[in-house]
Design a protein around this motif. Structure first.
Motif, PDB file in Angstrom:
ATOM      1  N   ASN A 199     -27.686  46.773  42.778  1.00 54.41           N
ATOM      2  CA  ASN A 199     -27.238  45.392  42.855  1.00 54.41           C
ATOM      3  C   ASN A 199     -28.106  44.465  42.003  1.00 54.41           C
ATOM      4  O   ASN A 199     -27.611  43.670  41.202  1.00 54.41           O
ATOM      5  N   ALA A 200     -29.409  44.574  42.202  1.00 55.84           N
ATOM      6  CA  ALA A 200     -30.346  43.725  41.471  1.00 55.84           C
ATOM      7  C   ALA A 200     -30.271  43.983  39.968  1.00 55.84           C
ATOM      8  O   ALA A 200     -30.296  43.045  39.151  1.00 55.84           O
ATOM      9  N   SER A 201     -30.174  45.255  39.600  1.00 54.97           N
ATOM     10  CA  SER A 201     -30.079  45.607  38.176  1.00 54.97           C
ATOM     11  C   SER A 201     -28.797  45.052  37.564  1.00 54.97           C
ATOM     12  O   SER A 201     -28.805  44.545  36.432  1.00 54.97           O
ATOM     13  N   VAL A 234     -26.725  28.402  33.277  1.00 57.28           N
ATOM     14  CA  VAL A 234     -27.355  28.153  34.581  1.00 57.28           C
ATOM     15  C   VAL A 234     -27.105  29.320  35.528  1.00 57.28           C
ATOM     16  O   VAL A 234     -27.984  29.697  36.325  1.00 57.28           O
ATOM     17  N   PHE A 235     -25.929  29.930  35.428  1.00 56.90           N
ATOM     18  CA  PHE A 235     -25.614  31.080  36.275  1.00 56.90           C
ATOM     19  C   PHE A 235     -26.379  32.321  35.812  1.00 56.90           C
ATOM     20  O   PHE A 235     -26.775  33.154  36.631  1.00 56.90           O
ATOM     21  N   VAL A 236     -26.575  32.421  34.491  1.00 56.67           N
ATOM     22  CA  VAL A 236     -27.360  33.537  33.950  1.00 56.67           C
ATOM     23  C   VAL A 236     -28.796  33.461  34.471  1.00 56.67           C
ATOM     24  O   VAL A 236     -29.359  34.465  34.943  1.00 56.67           O
ATOM     25  N   LEU A 265     -32.727  35.872  40.621  1.00 61.64           N
ATOM     26  CA  LEU A 265     -32.445  36.549  41.884  1.00 61.64           C
ATOM     27  C   LEU A 265     -32.651  38.054  41.759  1.00 61.64           C
ATOM     28  O   LEU A 265     -33.248  38.690  42.640  1.00 61.64           O
ATOM     29  N   GLY A 266     -32.166  38.631  40.665  1.00 63.29           N
ATOM     30  CA  GLY A 266     -32.346  40.060  40.455  1.00 63.29           C
ATOM     31  C   GLY A 266     -33.810  40.435  40.376  1.00 63.29           C
ATOM     32  O   GLY A 266     -34.245  41.449  40.935  1.00 63.29           O
TER      33      GLY A 266
END
Length: 272
Positions: free
Chosen positions: A119-121, A248-250, A256-257
């Motif tokens: 998920n994080a990756s 901003v989403f990137v 978060l990741g």
């Protein structure tokens, strides 16, 4: 699952289904960080029906026009070159990759894929890919410029959303941006393209509501909440993208990741 958990997860679904930050990923991350049980892939698929209802209602005029024109074009050849008739085909064909791959990998999606390392990756890698698409795309093409090739390519990108953390809207918008579409056009087509795939997935998993695999009341609450929040989110995002990039989403995805990878490496949270 209690009412509070269902409400929170409904809000999370409504916010993250349309923002390119991954709804399935956040529905896995939020419970983990709050110490709640994993709601499961079936819960995630079913409450997406709430946000899909928001899309259908928000774009109902477009959908009625597309469906009507496409249907009539089946026996009226002169209607086939029209944009709405073509969109009907593109949305249908663009759904094939995610449907086929989703069925083939259903066991993995509901099991092994629900892992925070993956998920994080995915949050980071697909986020960076979105940033590259922003940089590489010319951003001049509109929905009216869609053709069969582009519809299939964007549909292929949608299949990436089967990986938790990838984001359905983020994946399809990435594909559209690489092909030179404007951000608003990419988002608008992404929303329309998501309807068949999410509805089919949600209905497929809805069968579990009758075999005891799903808690009916919490799932219903989360679905209703996701509809309300999702409807507001659609209107906001389309307006936002007319003046702003997706960077901003990137940044959010990468941050978060990175935090998740750090917590996993430190043993502060478990991957499954």
């Amino acid at each position: 699952m209690n009412v509070v958990e269902a409400t929170v997860l409904g809000i999370v679904q409504g916010l993250t289904e349309f923002l390119p930050i991954s709804s399935s990923g956040h529905l896995l991350i939020v419970p983990k960080l709050l110490g709640w049980k994993d709601p499961g892939a079936a819960f995630t698929a079913v409450i997406q029906l709430g946000t899909m209802a928001a899309v259908v209602i928000y774009f109902w005029r477009d959908l009625v026009r597309i469906l009507t024109t496409w249907t009539k074009s089946l026996w009226t050849p002169e209607l086939r070159p029209q944009q709405d008739a073509r969109l009907g085909w593109y949305i249908g064909l663009g759904t094939v990759p995610v449907a086929v791959i989703g069925l083939a990998l259903n066991g993995f999606i509901e099991g092994g894929a629900r892992n925070l390392w993956l998920n994080a990756s995915s949050l980071i890698v697909l986020g960076l890919l979105l940033m590259v698409a922003e940089w590489a795309g010319i951003g001049k093409r509109e929905v009216a410029d869609l053709n069969m090739r582009d519809g299939l390519i964007i549909g292929g990108f949608q299949a990436l959303a089967l990986i938790p953390g990838s984001s359905r809207s983020g994946s399809t918008m990435t594909g559209a941006l690489f092909l030179g579409y404007t951000r608003e056009a990419a988002a608008r087509y992404s929303f329309l393209l998501s309807i068949p795939a999410v509805v089919l997935s949600g209905l497929f998993e809805l069968r579990k509501a009758f075999d005891g695999s799903l808690q009916v009341v919490p799932t219903a609450i989360a679905t209703v909440v996701s509809f309300v929040v999702g409807y507001a989110c659609i209107a906001w995002l389309l307006k936002f993208l007319t003046r702003h990039s997706t960077n901003v989403f990137v940044f959010y995805r990468v941050a978060l990741g990175g935090v998740l990878l750090g917590l996993l490496a430190a043993g502060a949270i478990s991957a499954t």
